[in-house]
Enzyme design. Structure first.
Site, PDB file in Angstrom:
ATOM      1  CG  ASP A 292      -2.060   0.942   1.143  1.00 38.90           C
ATOM      2  OD1 ASP A 292      -2.152   1.644   0.120  1.00 38.90           O
ATOM      3  OD2 ASP A 292      -2.861   1.000   2.101  1.00 38.90           O
ATOM      4  CE  LYS A 294      -3.341   4.935   1.151  1.00 41.20           C
ATOM      5  NZ  LYS A 294      -2.859   3.926   2.115  1.00 41.20           N
ATOM      6  CG  ASP A 297       7.033  12.370  -6.830  1.00 39.44           C
ATOM      7  OD1 ASP A 297       7.170  13.250  -7.712  1.00 39.44           O
ATOM      8  OD2 ASP A 297       7.565  12.430  -5.711  1.00 39.44           O
TER       9      ASP A 297
HETATM   10  P1  5BU Z   1      -7.900  -0.528   9.442  1.00 38.21           P
HETATM   11  O1  5BU Z   1      -7.084  -0.872  10.617  1.00 38.21           O
HETATM   12  O2  5BU Z   1      -8.962  -1.578   9.080  1.00 38.21           O
HETATM   13  O3  5BU Z   1      -8.470   0.843   9.514  1.00 38.21           O
HETATM   14  O4  5BU Z   1      -6.820  -0.515   8.228  1.00 38.21           O
HETATM   15  C1  5BU Z   1      -7.095  -0.001   6.960  1.00 38.21           C
HETATM   16  C2  5BU Z   1      -5.894  -0.056   6.094  1.00 38.21           C
HETATM   17  O5  5BU Z   1      -6.251   0.380   4.805  1.00 38.21           O
HETATM   18  C3  5BU Z   1      -4.736   0.814   6.517  1.00 38.21           C
HETATM   19  O6  5BU Z   1      -3.553   0.176   6.130  1.00 38.21           O
HETATM   20  C4  5BU Z   1      -4.910   2.081   5.715  1.00 38.21           C
HETATM   21  O7  5BU Z   1      -3.650   2.677   5.432  1.00 38.21           O
HETATM   22  C5  5BU Z   1      -5.520   1.544   4.461  1.00 38.21           C
HETATM   23  N1  5BU Z   1      -6.421   2.466   3.751  1.00 38.21           N
HETATM   24  C6  5BU Z   1      -7.526   3.018   4.350  1.00 38.21           C
HETATM   25  O8  5BU Z   1      -7.825   2.786   5.522  1.00 38.21           O
HETATM   26  N2  5BU Z   1      -8.334   3.840   3.601  1.00 38.21           N
HETATM   27  C7  5BU Z   1      -8.081   4.118   2.309  1.00 38.21           C
HETATM   28  O9  5BU Z   1      -8.852   4.836   1.669  1.00 38.21           O
HETATM   29  C8  5BU Z   1      -6.938   3.522   1.716  1.00 38.21           C
HETATM   30  C9  5BU Z   1      -6.149   2.710   2.473  1.00 38.21           C
HETATM   31 BR1  5BU Z   1      -6.557   3.848  -0.028  1.00 38.21          BR
END
Ligand code: 5BU
Length: 453
Positions: A292, A294, A297
């Site tokens: 992830d 992201k 750039d």
């Molecule tokens: P959580 O602990 O279920 O909240 O983890 C969610 C994961 O998904 C976490 O690694 C975030 O960085 C990732 N994420 C997110 O929460 N929302 C988004 O829109 C995106 C990634 Br893109």
């Protein structure tokens, strides 16, 4: 009908119909885009349109008029001036200062409000407007709209018990243009493809098997194969900072997931041997690894970030997340191997996120235009079926903001957002019994998908 036809031909010459590749506000793809905004600059046509709309209903029943922002605002204003029914204004987002009201104007609880919309596609923005009006105690029963794109919106709205009248349906408009020989061959072909898309791609959830056929990227297909084989559409987000803890978790729940998402840059003891062990697990337990990252750039920097540094992401990740904020060029020339796919981030789950409809549309459009590198997207809404939709912000027990993220129940992700994969982090890795909880999420998500078919 004659009056309506004449009117439509008049506005057609303003260039309200465009042919090409468009992603609509709803996130759905269309080869045809209809925009009634130019009418606002032609007072005589705006008056004609308003009279046609008022002809369709007994408008004396209404105490207020409200347009769905923003395209329907001038139309609602014109209707109000002609009918003498007071106008109220619905904001798209609250302005964050002053009164923070979503509805502006003078109104009283219990008043009966007529809603005006320009084009109905999925009906989502219309429903958002209705919810806000009902929240302040207004009564909404009737909606009047210029065009039904016949992409499920009218059905959705009627299903919720509202009455809706539309001046035109898309098929009537296309028939009309055809009969007047106003369409060239290319445009006629695009319309034919619209029918195909309407049936097979845009309007309903399709099964993973059907999706596999229309998805181009081999990694997208592989993810679906894993999902079908293991009957799991659950991605675990192992946001742990210690590699041993990640490996232990994977050992425990790897059989229950189709994908493991990590943030390589939060792992304090990141090493090649960690990656080697993780890769072995991903083969043995059959899941994909998502980094992830992201990326956000210019193309060359993205390229360097994917292939270099201590993480060398492209050497182990099956999927990498990327923003397209720097433009379509930023995802070109990244020289990613054929067995690595990108997931665009079109709309985040975080509270107060700044992604607006326009950006989301553009991001989805870029994703659709690059099927050889992009597998799918993260968005908080339905997207075209040719993209895999990943939904983070999932929790069984609360449906609210927590630590800056918005959470919804997995059932809602499948039902409302038409998600393909849910991403679950803390709910699993912070639990006392990660295996039991993973099993629970897996079963709920799988059944939820099945129920939506
Ligand atoms: P959580 O602990 O279920 O909240 O983890 C969610 C994961 O998904 C976490 O690694 C975030 O960085 C990732 N994420 C997110 O929460 N929302 C988004 O829109 C995106 C990634 Br893109």
């Amino acid at each position: 009908m004659r009056k309506k036809k004449e009117f439509f031909l008049e506005i057609y010459h303003l260039g309200i119909i465009k042919f090409g590749n468009f992603t609509l506000k709803s996130g759905l793809y269309s080869p045809i885009y209809i925009d009634f905004r130019p009418i606002a600059s032609k007072p005589n046509l705006l008056i004609k349109l308003s009279k046609l709309l008022l002809n369709e209903i007994n408008y004396l029943n209404f105490e207020l008029i409200c347009g769905v922002p923003y395209a329907a605002l001038p139309i609602a204003t014109a209707l109000s001036l002609i009918s003498n029914i007071p106008l109220i204004i619905k904001r798209k987002e609250n302005k964050g200062y002053g009164t923070k009201q979503m509805i502006e104007g003078i109104y009283k609880k219990g008043q009966n409000c007529l809603i005006i919309e320009d084009v109905i596609t999925s009906g989502d923005s219309l429903l958002k407007t209705i919810v806000d009006l009902e929240k302040v105690g207004l009564i909404v029963r009737n909606i009047i709209s210029i065009l039904d794109r016949e992409q499920g919106g009218v059905y959705n709205i009627k299903k919720k018990g509202y009455k809706i009248i539309t001046l035109f349906r898309i098929r009537d408009i296309l028939k009309m243009l055809n009969s007047k020989n106003l369409l060239n061959k290319k445009e006629t072909n695009l319309i034919k493809s619209l029918r195909v898309y309407k049936k097979s791609i845009n309007t309903k959830r399709i099964s993973y098997e059907e999706k596999r056929k229309i998805i181009f990227h081999p990694i997208g297909k592989k993810l679906i194969d894993i999902t079908l084989k293991k009957k799991t559409n659950l991605i675990l987000s192992a946001d742990l900072t210690n590699s041993i803890k990640i490996l232990k978790l994977v050992d425990l729940v790897g059989d229950l997931i189709c994908g493991l998402k990590i943030h390589a840059d939060i792992i304090s003891d990141f090493s090649n041997s960690f990656i080697e062990l993780l890769k072995n697990y991903s083969i043995k337990k059959n899941f994909l690894i998502i980094e992830d990252r992201k990326l956000c750039d210019v193309s060359y920097t993205n390229y360097l970030q994917i292939h270099n540094g201590i993480h060398k992401i492209s050497s182990w990740a099956d999927l990498i997340t990327v923003h397209v904020m720097p433009g379509e060029c930023s995802i070109k020339n990244l020289k990613i191997p054929y067995n690595v796919g990108l997931i665009t981030i079109s709309e985040m789950s975080s509270y107060g996120q700044l992604f607006d409809d326009n950006y989301i549309r553009k991001s989805i459009n870029i994703s659709l235009k690059n099927p050889k590198i992009i597998v799918g997207t993260v968005a908080q809404r339905k997207v075209d079926n040719r993209l895999l939709l990943f939904t983070p912000g999932i929790n069984l027990f609360y449906q609210k903001k927590l630590l800056g993220n918005n959470y919804i129940h997995p059932n809602l992700a499948f039902k409302i957002k038409r998600s393909d994969f849910i991403i679950v982090g803390k709910a699993i890795y912070q639990s006392n019994d990660p295996k039991k909880i993973t099993e629970k999420y897996k079963n709920i998500a799988w059944n939820s998908y099945k129920n939506e078919l």
